[in-house]
Motif scaffolding. Structure first.
Motif, PDB file in Angstrom:
ATOM      1  N   ALA A  91       8.279  18.195  -1.226  1.00  0.00           N
ATOM      2  CA  ALA A  91       6.857  17.716  -1.787  1.00  0.00           C
ATOM      3  C   ALA A  91       5.834  18.437  -2.464  1.00  0.00           C
ATOM      4  O   ALA A  91       5.642  19.410  -1.759  1.00  0.00           O
ATOM      5  CB  ALA A  91       6.129  16.724  -0.437  1.00  0.00           C
ATOM      6  N   ASP A  92       5.402  18.044  -3.515  1.00  0.00           N
ATOM      7  CA  ASP A  92       4.384  18.780  -4.139  1.00  0.00           C
ATOM      8  C   ASP A  92       3.273  18.894  -3.172  1.00  0.00           C
ATOM      9  O   ASP A  92       3.027  18.040  -2.394  1.00  0.00           O
ATOM     10  CB  ASP A  92       3.933  18.022  -5.405  1.00  0.00           C
ATOM     11  N   HIS A 101       5.995  13.571  -5.533  1.00  0.00           N
ATOM     12  CA  HIS A 101       5.558  14.333  -6.413  1.00  0.00           C
ATOM     13  C   HIS A 101       4.186  13.919  -7.146  1.00  0.00           C
ATOM     14  O   HIS A 101       3.942  12.862  -7.032  1.00  0.00           O
ATOM     15  CB  HIS A 101       6.660  14.367  -7.476  1.00  0.00           C
ATOM     16  N   ASN A 102       3.657  15.028  -7.808  1.00  0.00           N
ATOM     17  CA  ASN A 102       2.359  14.580  -8.530  1.00  0.00           C
ATOM     18  C   ASN A 102       2.641  13.636  -9.528  1.00  0.00           C
ATOM     19  O   ASN A 102       3.669  13.898 -10.404  1.00  0.00           O
ATOM     20  CB  ASN A 102       1.893  16.194  -9.162  1.00  0.00           C
ATOM     21  N   ARG A 103       1.448  12.949  -9.918  1.00  0.00           N
ATOM     22  CA  ARG A 103       1.598  12.064 -10.982  1.00  0.00           C
ATOM     23  C   ARG A 103       2.800  10.738 -11.150  1.00  0.00           C
ATOM     24  O   ARG A 103       3.139  10.465 -11.910  1.00  0.00           O
ATOM     25  CB  ARG A 103       1.447  12.674 -12.402  1.00  0.00           C
ATOM     26  N   THR A 104       3.145  10.761  -9.700  1.00  0.00           N
ATOM     27  CA  THR A 104       4.517   9.849  -9.532  1.00  0.00           C
ATOM     28  C   THR A 104       4.015   8.488  -9.895  1.00  0.00           C
ATOM     29  O   THR A 104       4.856   7.761 -10.625  1.00  0.00           O
ATOM     30  CB  THR A 104       4.814   9.928  -8.235  1.00  0.00           C
ATOM     31  N   GLU A 105       2.618   8.049  -9.569  1.00  0.00           N
ATOM     32  CA  GLU A 105       2.372   6.597  -9.966  1.00  0.00           C
ATOM     33  C   GLU A 105       2.518   6.468 -11.475  1.00  0.00           C
ATOM     34  O   GLU A 105       2.743   5.316 -11.944  1.00  0.00           O
ATOM     35  CB  GLU A 105       0.946   6.166  -9.457  1.00  0.00           C
ATOM     36  N   LEU A 106       2.097   7.334 -12.350  1.00  0.00           N
ATOM     37  CA  LEU A 106       1.836   7.368 -13.805  1.00  0.00           C
ATOM     38  C   LEU A 106       3.249   7.165 -14.375  1.00  0.00           C
ATOM     39  O   LEU A 106       3.370   6.385 -15.351  1.00  0.00           O
ATOM     40  CB  LEU A 106       1.058   8.563 -14.325  1.00  0.00           C
ATOM     41  N   ALA A 145       0.643  -1.065  -0.130  1.00  0.00           N
ATOM     42  CA  ALA A 145       0.028   0.094  -0.010  1.00  0.00           C
ATOM     43  C   ALA A 145       0.917   1.220  -0.182  1.00  0.00           C
ATOM     44  O   ALA A 145       0.468   2.248  -0.586  1.00  0.00           O
ATOM     45  CB  ALA A 145      -1.067  -0.009   1.212  1.00  0.00           C
ATOM     46  N   ILE A 146       1.901   1.286   0.796  1.00  0.00           N
ATOM     47  CA  ILE A 146       2.833   2.252   0.869  1.00  0.00           C
ATOM     48  C   ILE A 146       3.650   2.539  -0.646  1.00  0.00           C
ATOM     49  O   ILE A 146       3.584   3.789  -0.930  1.00  0.00           O
ATOM     50  CB  ILE A 146       4.116   2.170   1.924  1.00  0.00           C
ATOM     51  N   LEU A 147       4.111   1.522  -1.154  1.00  0.00           N
ATOM     52  CA  LEU A 147       4.650   1.731  -2.487  1.00  0.00           C
ATOM     53  C   LEU A 147       3.726   2.159  -3.598  1.00  0.00           C
ATOM     54  O   LEU A 147       4.422   2.769  -4.271  1.00  0.00           O
ATOM     55  CB  LEU A 147       5.305   0.077  -2.868  1.00  0.00           C
ATOM     56  N   ARG A 148       2.376   1.759  -3.520  1.00  0.00           N
ATOM     57  CA  ARG A 148       1.597   2.241  -4.522  1.00  0.00           C
ATOM     58  C   ARG A 148       1.465   3.837  -4.512  1.00  0.00           C
ATOM     59  O   ARG A 148       0.895   4.236  -5.554  1.00  0.00           O
ATOM     60  CB  ARG A 148       0.115   1.646  -4.301  1.00  0.00           C
ATOM     61  N   THR A 149       1.823   4.287  -3.513  1.00  0.00           N
ATOM     62  CA  THR A 149       1.645   6.141  -3.408  1.00  0.00           C
ATOM     63  C   THR A 149       2.705   6.323  -4.127  1.00  0.00           C
ATOM     64  O   THR A 149       2.708   7.739  -4.428  1.00  0.00           O
ATOM     65  CB  THR A 149       1.548   6.410  -2.036  1.00  0.00           C
ATOM     66  N   ASN A 205      15.715   8.247  -8.641  1.00  0.00           N
ATOM     67  CA  ASN A 205      15.474   9.430  -8.765  1.00  0.00           C
ATOM     68  C   ASN A 205      14.146  10.170  -8.540  1.00  0.00           C
ATOM     69  O   ASN A 205      14.080  11.259  -8.084  1.00  0.00           O
ATOM     70  CB  ASN A 205      16.112  10.001 -10.390  1.00  0.00           C
ATOM     71  N   GLU A 206      13.068   9.299  -9.082  1.00  0.00           N
ATOM     72  CA  GLU A 206      11.876   9.366  -8.960  1.00  0.00           C
ATOM     73  C   GLU A 206      11.469   9.881  -7.377  1.00  0.00           C
ATOM     74  O   GLU A 206      10.700  10.937  -7.000  1.00  0.00           O
ATOM     75  CB  GLU A 206      11.019   8.437  -9.291  1.00  0.00           C
ATOM     76  N   TYR A 207      11.813   9.169  -6.557  1.00  0.00           N
ATOM     77  CA  TYR A 207      11.797   9.338  -4.925  1.00  0.00           C
ATOM     78  C   TYR A 207      12.476  10.610  -4.393  1.00  0.00           C
ATOM     79  O   TYR A 207      12.041  11.423  -3.666  1.00  0.00           O
ATOM     80  CB  TYR A 207      11.913   8.032  -4.307  1.00  0.00           C
TER      81      TYR A 207
END
Length: 490
Positions: free
Chosen positions: A289-290, A23-28, A15-19, A49-51
């Motif tokens: 954080a966004d 940053h906005n739109r990070t899952e996409l 559940a934590i990793l799914r978030t 880098n994303e994190y």
């Protein structure tokens, strides 16, 4: 990965990793990254880098979980901070593999989100290309873009990005663009002057677009899979991070640290912190954080996540609480960064230079100033700080100040300064050059909490004239951890 046991059930980890990141739109972006075939190292680099650096807090099944991540990996612990022994650590390889596994199993995101990943990638690449075009030097855009495209790129936003989005869906157009981007990237390696600004450098953008042109395989969600939005909270780590401020070096941190060492009175510290912040606010307040922000005024500090004025979660802290927390961080060697210690001698010289400038301030014009007169004090401060580094120059400066004070009438008084003020400053300068005064006195050992031997920081006070490099030397055994550092578990 450390065994989660009762600390972190597997589904809670998922559940934590799914978030994703902060940053906005990070899952996409994470979804799209795994849609193309890459090496393990490339997948991992993207996820890391994303994190970036930052933290989050979740309330899952009635329990609070603090999350913190940096270049070394991700930590998760029960409670409001990861600064505890009871936590797990995930390397970026483990985080990457787990996210990839969830995608393959169809349990990372619902189908509605999976279907948006490619369109989002095209939109974000179009925005990056438009911004890069705006950063180019005169004439460079004509090299990157075909002549028929240029009129559309002289428009305004969002017309420019809308046009680029449509064009990038054409494989032939994208292929031609990538050839041009490769050429500009090679030119940029030889000369940075082809760009006015470097926020979107051609080398990086070219890599992005070549990756965008690669074949992708969409993911399918498992039948009936539904993603649940998790309740969030602001962790103590995020609060501490805001108080510490990011960056390897900060004059503000040293100024605060010095004040706390010289002033133990709680009210004085609270008044100092309140004045330091003043009235205002800032975006990206929680470790970048966004959709996070801070507001501060005479009442205190407010940190929040979500839309401004209507946040998902917020926390209010009085200035007393802020001042007390900073005292705790200083006491436990969690406030300063490594580079702050290295810059202490230079910062102290500049501080003493300010005192010398105040000594000469409001004196009669006939008094000779051993520095360049400048209304903003920037140039003379640097000149004096350089003089203080050299024993002979510092001694000559002191002799001149002694002579000035000797000629000054005892009843001298001018615009808020007096003979007594000048005498006090001169006394401090004498003590500083003898090694009897510092704005970074060693803290009393009885006031410090026990620290592990491998993290001990010792300070020696050295005569700055005898040693013109350092007034305070930091001897470090191991590494003095801060909230920005990786806290490896046993």
């Amino acid at each position: 990965m450390t065994k989660t046991g009762s600390i972190l059930p597997e589904e809670t980890l998922n559940a934590i990793l799914r978030t994703g990141s902060n940053h906005n739109r990070t899952e996409l972006r994470l979804i799209y990254n795994f849609m193309s075939v890459q090496t393990k190292e490339e997948y991992e680099e993207f996820v890391r880098n994303e994190y970036g650096n930052g933290g989050k807090g979740f309330i899952i099944d009635g329990k609070k979980y603090a999350v913190w991540f940096n270049k070394n990996g991700m930590q998760i612990a029960l409670g409001e901070t990861v600064r505890t022994k009871d936590k797990i650590h995930l390397s970026w390889e483990q985080v990457t593999n787990r996210i990839h596994c969830l995608l393959k199993e169809g349990e990372f995101a619902p189908q509605s989100m999976l279907d948006k990943a490619q369109d989002n990638a095209i939109k974000e690449h179009a925005q990056a290309l438009a911004y890069m075009k705006g950063d180019m030097a005169e004439g460079v855009a004509e090299i990157v873009f075909a002549e028929k495209d240029l009129p559309h790129l002289r428009s305004i936003y969002p017309e420019i990005t809308d046009y680029l989005e449509n064009k990038m869906k054409d494989p032939a157009w994208l292929s031609e663009l990538n050839k041009r981007l490769s050429g500009v990237a090679n030119a940029y390696k030889k000369s940075k002057t082809i760009m006015r600004f470097h926020h979107y450098d051609p080398v990086t953008v070219s890599k992005w677009f070549h990756k965008l042109a690669a074949e992708v395989t969409p993911y399918k969600a498992k039948d009936g899979f539904v993603s649940t939005e998790q309740k969030i909270f602001i962790t103590q780590d995020e609060i501490d991070s805001f108080m510490i401020k990011r960056g390897s070096y900060s004059e503000r941190r040293l100024r605060t640290y010095s004040f706390y060492l010289l002033n133990e009175d709680k009210k004085s510290r609270t008044d100092f912190i309140k004045k330091q912040y003043g009235t205002g606010g800032q975006n990206y307040a929680l470790s970048g954080a966004d959709n996070s922000y801070a507001n501060y005024d005479g009442k205190g500090l407010v940190l929040a996540r979500g839309n401004y004025g209507n946040p998902q979660v917020s926390i209010s802290l009085s200035w007393d609480k802020v001042a007390n927390r900073i005292a705790y961080l200083i006491k436990n060697d969690q406030f300063l960064q490594t580079e702050d210690y290295a810059r202490m001698p230079e910062y102290e010289r500049e501080h003493m230079a300010d005192k010398i400038l105040r000594f000469y301030n409001r004196l009669p014009e006939a008094v000779d100033r051993p520095f360049t007169n400048d209304f903003f004090w920037e140039k003379p401060r640097k000149e004096i700080a350089d003089v203080l580094k050299e024993p002979i120059g510092a001694e000559k400066l002191l002799q001149k100040m002694d002579a000035v004070l000797a000629d000054l009438p005892l009843d001298f008084n001018a615009y808020g300064t007096s003979y007594s003020d000048k005498a006090d400053i001169l006394s401090q300068i004498h003590k500083y050059l003898k090694g009897d005064y510092t704005i970074f006195p060693i803290r009393k050992e009885e006031n410090k909490l026990p620290i592990k031997a491998e993290n001990v920081v010792k300070q020696k006070k050295i005569n700055p004239v005898a040693n013109n490099e350092e007034n305070i030397v930091k001897e470090k055994i191991g590494h003095q951890m801060t909230i920005f550092d990786y806290l490896a578990i046993s």
